[in-house]
Structures are given as structure tokens and as C-alpha cells.
Enzyme design. Structure first.
Site, mmCIF file in Angstrom:
data_model
loop_
_atom_site.group_PDB
_atom_site.id
_atom_site.type_symbol
_atom_site.label_atom_id
_atom_site.label_comp_id
_atom_site.label_asym_id
_atom_site.label_seq_id
_atom_site.Cartn_x
_atom_site.Cartn_y
_atom_site.Cartn_z
ATOM 1 N N SER A 104 0.811 -1.236 0.099
ATOM 2 C CA SER A 104 0.014 0.099 -0.142
ATOM 3 C C SER A 104 0.797 1.272 -0.108
ATOM 4 O O SER A 104 1.583 1.505 -0.990
ATOM 5 C CB SER A 104 -1.034 -0.014 1.233
ATOM 6 O OG SER A 104 -1.989 0.973 1.224
ATOM 7 N N ASP A 241 -2.461 6.134 -3.441
ATOM 8 C CA ASP A 241 -1.115 5.496 -2.910
ATOM 9 C C ASP A 241 -0.758 4.231 -3.788
ATOM 10 O O ASP A 241 -1.287 4.173 -4.878
ATOM 11 C CB ASP A 241 -1.642 4.892 -1.255
ATOM 12 C CG ASP A 241 -2.554 4.054 -1.484
ATOM 13 O OD1 ASP A 241 -3.304 3.768 -2.415
ATOM 14 O OD2 ASP A 241 -2.587 3.300 -0.468
ATOM 15 N N ASP A 243 -1.034 1.148 -4.107
ATOM 16 C CA ASP A 243 -1.972 0.346 -4.539
ATOM 17 C C ASP A 243 -3.340 0.651 -4.978
ATOM 18 O O ASP A 243 -4.315 0.142 -5.263
ATOM 19 C CB ASP A 243 -2.128 -1.037 -3.754
ATOM 20 C CG ASP A 243 -2.757 -0.879 -2.260
ATOM 21 O OD1 ASP A 243 -2.886 0.451 -1.866
ATOM 22 O OD2 ASP A 243 -3.309 -1.618 -1.875
ATOM 23 N N ASP A 245 -5.660 2.199 -3.393
ATOM 24 C CA ASP A 245 -7.144 2.043 -2.615
ATOM 25 C C ASP A 245 -7.375 3.227 -1.795
ATOM 26 O O ASP A 245 -8.649 3.194 -1.279
ATOM 27 C CB ASP A 245 -6.872 0.620 -1.706
ATOM 28 C CG ASP A 245 -5.980 0.971 -0.566
ATOM 29 O OD1 ASP A 245 -5.201 1.819 -0.467
ATOM 30 O OD2 ASP A 245 -5.876 -0.063 0.174
#
Length: 448
Positions: A104, A241, A243, A245
Site C-alpha cells: 500500500s 497510494d 495500490d 485503494d
């Protein structure tokens, strides 16, 4: 021993904490546990694996695929894709399992592994605990044609982008946007979705090799986005960010619009459309008191959970609620996603700007953030934060001093070796003073 799974999967330094061996073992254990729980319906299971752009994602993805196939699971490798993109594929394709390789917002050297059940939802704590308990167990290995296959999942990016654009009611024509993709998984999908929706897009932070993922860019470092928005005369800037999400935004003057403000904007939009179930917005304990005050003025109630979008989603599912999320930018729109989705959030924020004709700043000013001081205390035993009497007394004293004009939150991080001390108060000075005083007690009492 500390629990292996944190608030968002298993995470640590790649090839030190998160090794190929651990990736294989976790995958095997996950296959066995989900089979035991009846998640595969007794049939041959199918999994989809994806990763963000980190260099370590290649070997960890290969290890996950190998572990699953060795346990008799057929695997489809979707390659580089945002976490919510993987969740979407798992849900729409009917796959039994999804595995995301990502840390992340963490630095490039870190990586992690998180699992999604059928339907694209994160695994509950009890299933993660069962997986952890079965690591390294002896098992009967399938042979010959009973082992799983591994093949590419074709068209993953295109399917996800098409889904994102399809959630909008109208085009974003006329809007100019700067997108900071954090040199991560959004580097291909976010520009494609924004342009597909009709916006004029300037892109930064779109290196695809992952060597600078989250480094001075993305939702944890807004400075470059703020400068780029002003430079290009853009209406809005959006930052993801590693990833993708989560999403934060900046207005035309480069001023931050955080997750609380984004949720306020989207909640009012849904309420006006009659689509905010029971007029409830689900948030975590980290959301600013200003959000609660603003939503109350508009007839919206806040439901509150522990930190982590998985807990927000659990509460949303229990109540059938439409919208929830975190101040950090994880926003879940239940009508379109099963997890926090930064690109979906950005598109719907921009849609609100386009349909109302109001600026992002005007929309964000529906709430006033109370001054907030947040200190991350490192080098301490975070496991004792909730039981040490000296720390608990200091928290109680700070709460008594602030009264109804503020609040205190002391929380061990679920993903990092730190204790977070957060204080909200009527002024920056009062919040900072109280937070520094409490952080000093934490250092003194919990020092390793």
C-alpha cells in the site's frame, strides 16, 4: 507471539519479513483453510493474483502462484493492478480467492500479502487467524493433474477501467485534473479512467518500475501534486497510494482536501439523490470531529468503527449502509465496490464538481476541520499501549482537560511499529501541546 496479520494483510520488509517461503506457506494455508470453511463449494478452486509495481512483487507473486497451484488451485495472474481492481475481478469473475501483493502506502523496500474471499471482500479476522495457525502444517499434496494450473488473466486493466467509467452518470468534460499515481498500480488505470470519463488529465508519479513507489509522491506526499495543479491551472488534483485503494485531493489553489472532506462531499451527494441508506456515513475513530458536526447539520449520522477499511466495510454490511471510509482516503462506495477504491473516489468527487458547477474548495468547505495534532511515537512497545497504567492515566487527564471541546486517541499502528497519539482541540497550540505531552509519557513508559 504477535499476530502475523495486521489491519491490512501481512506486511514487512520484502525478502526479510515477507519472503518467498512465507508467500508459499501463506498461500497453501489459505487454500486449505478456505476449503475447510467451505469457500470452494467442494469444486476445484480458482484464484486471481495481482501486484503493485514494487520490484519485489515479481518474486512474491511467483511464490504465491506456486503455493496456490501446489495446493490444487487454478491461478490466473492479472499482473500489475490496483487492489480494488483485483477485488472487482474476483467479484465479477466468480473467482474463489484473490491475492494482492502490495504494501500500500509503505516504502518500496516493503511488501505485503492480502487475501480476498469470493465476492471480493477481505477475509474476516477468524479466517486470517486460522490461516496463521496452519502455516507449515503437514499436508497431503495433490499429484499429476490434481495440481493447479497458472495462466495470465487477459484484459484485467481494460475490464477495471471500463467498470470505473461505467459508475458515472455523466461525463467529466470541461474539467482539468492532475493525477499523482504514486509510481504505483494506478499508473496505467487512473489516467485511462479519467480520460475515458472525459476529463483533461495531466499525470505525475507514473513510473511503472516501482523503484520510487510512494517516494515523495502520492497520497502521503502531496507537495508535487499541489505544485502541478497550480502550474497547469487545473480544477482538481487527485493523489493515490501505491495500490490505489485510497485517494486524497487538492483544490485549484493546491490546498489539501482530506478523506473526511471527500466523504462529506460524497455523503451529501448521495443524500440529495436519496441513495444514502438511513442517512448514515460510516467512519473510523480517526475521523475529525468537524466531520461529525457538519454531517449532523445536514441530517446525517456517523457510525464509528476501529481503524481499517475492513472494519468500516463490516459495519456497512451489517447496516446495509451506502458510504464509509477513513480520513486517510480509503472510501468505500457500496454500490460500486467491495473495498476502498481511490480511483472510484476520484471519479465521483470530480462528478460532484462537474454536476454542481461548484469548485472543489467550495464543496470541501461544507466541514471545518478541528485542529488536529498527530505524533507517531517510534521505538516503543506498542502492545502495552492499552494496558500501561501510566499511559492510561495520562490519556484520562488529557481528556478531562479538553472536555467537550476536543478528544484524544492513542492507537498502536496495525501496519507499523509505532504508537499514534492524536489530539483534536479548538486551536493548533492546544492540540500540539497536549499531543506532545502525551507522546512524552508514551516514550517514557513504553520505551524498548
Amino acid at each position: 507471539m504477535a499476530r502475523l496479520f495486521g489491519t491490512d494483510g501481512v506486511r514487512g520488509t520484502a525478502n526479510v519479513d515477507i519472503t518467498a517461503e512465507l508467500a508459499v506457506d501463506l498461500s497453501v494455508a489459505a487454500a486449505h483453510v478456505l476449503a475447510t470453511f467451505g469457500a470452494f463449494d467442494g469444486a476445484r478452486a480458482r484464484a486471481i493474483v495481482a501486484r503493485d509495481t514494487r520490484p519485489s512483487g515479481d518474486f512474491l507473486s511467483a511464490a504465491v502462484c506456486a503455493g496456490l497451484a501446489s495446493a490444487g488451485v487454478d491461478v490466473e495472474d492479472a499482473g500489475i493492478l490496483p487492489t480494488p481492481g483485483l477485488a472487482h475481478l474476483v467479484k465479477t469473475s466468480g473467482a474463489d480467492l484473490g491475492v494482492m501483493i502490495s504494501a500500500s502506502h509503505n516504502p518500496s523496500a516493503d511488501n505485503g500479502i492480502k487475501f480476498f474471499a469470493r465476492g471480493g471482500t477481505k477475509l474476516p479476522d477468524e479466517v486470517e487467524d486460522a490461516i496463521e495457525a496452519r502455516l507449515g502444517e503437514q499436508w497431503q499434496r495433490p499429484l499429476d493433474t490434481e495440481v493447479g494450473t497458472i495462466r495470465d488473466y487477459g484484459g484485467a486493466v481494460e475490464q477495471y477501467v471500463e467498470h470505473l467509467v461505467s459508475t458515472l452518470d455523466g461525463p467529466l468534460t470541461g474539467l482539468t485534473v492532475v493525477a499523482d499515481c504514486a509510481n504505483g498500480a494506478a499508473s496505467e488505470t487512473a489516467p485511462a479512467a479519467l480520460r475515458g470519463a472525459g476529463a483533461t488529465v495531466h499525470v505525475i508519479g507514473d513510473r511503472s518500475d516501482g523503484k520510487q513507489i510512494n517516494e515523495d509522491c502520492g497520497s502521503t506526499h502531496l507537495e508535487k501534486l499541489q505544485a502541478a495543479v497550480v502550474e497547469h491551472g487545473a480544477d482538481v488534483g487527485v493523489a493515490f497510494d501505491g495500490d490505489a485503494d485510497r485517494c486524497l485531493a487538492v483544490d485549484a489553489q493546491g490546498r489539501e482536501i482530506d478523506g473526511d472532506q471527500i466523504m462529506a462531499i460524497l455523503a451529501l451527494d448521495l443524500k440529495e439523490r436519496g441513495q444514502l441508506h438511513d442517512d448514515v456515513l460510516v467512519v473510523t475513530v480517526m475521523s475529525n470531529l468537524g466531520l461529525k458536526i457538519a454531517m449532523k447539520e445536514h441530517g446525517i449520522t456517523l457510525g464509528q468503527t476501529s481503524v481499517g477499511d475492513r472494519y468500516v466495510l463490516e459495519e456497512m454490511n451489517l447496516g446495509g449502509y451506502s458510504l464509509g471510509g477513513e480520513q486517510s482516503g480509503h472510501v468505500i462506495m457500496a454500490a460500486h465496490a467491495t473495498t476502498g477504491d481511490g480511483e472510484l473516489t476520484a471519479l465521483h468527487l470530480l462528478q460532484r464538481v462537474a454536476t454542481t458547477g461548484r469548485s472543489a474548495r467550495e464543496l470541501a468547505d461544507v466541514m471545518t476541520r478541528l485542529p488536529q495534532a498527530l505524533i507517531n511515537v517510534k521505538g516503543v512497545d506498542k502492545a502495552r499501549a492499552s494496558i500501561d497504567r501510566g499511559v492510561l492515566d495520562a490519556v484520562a487527564a488529557a481528556e478531562a482537560e479538553l472536555g467537550e471541546n476536543g478528544r484524544v486517541l492513542l492507537r498502536p499502528s496495525g501496519t507499523e511499529p509505532v504508537v499514534r497519539v492524536m489530539v483534536e482541540a479548538p486551536s493548533d497550540e492546544v492540540a500540539t501541546t497536549a499531543a506532545e505531552k502525551l507522546a512524552g509519557v508514551v516514550r517514557e513508559r513504553l520505551s524498548l
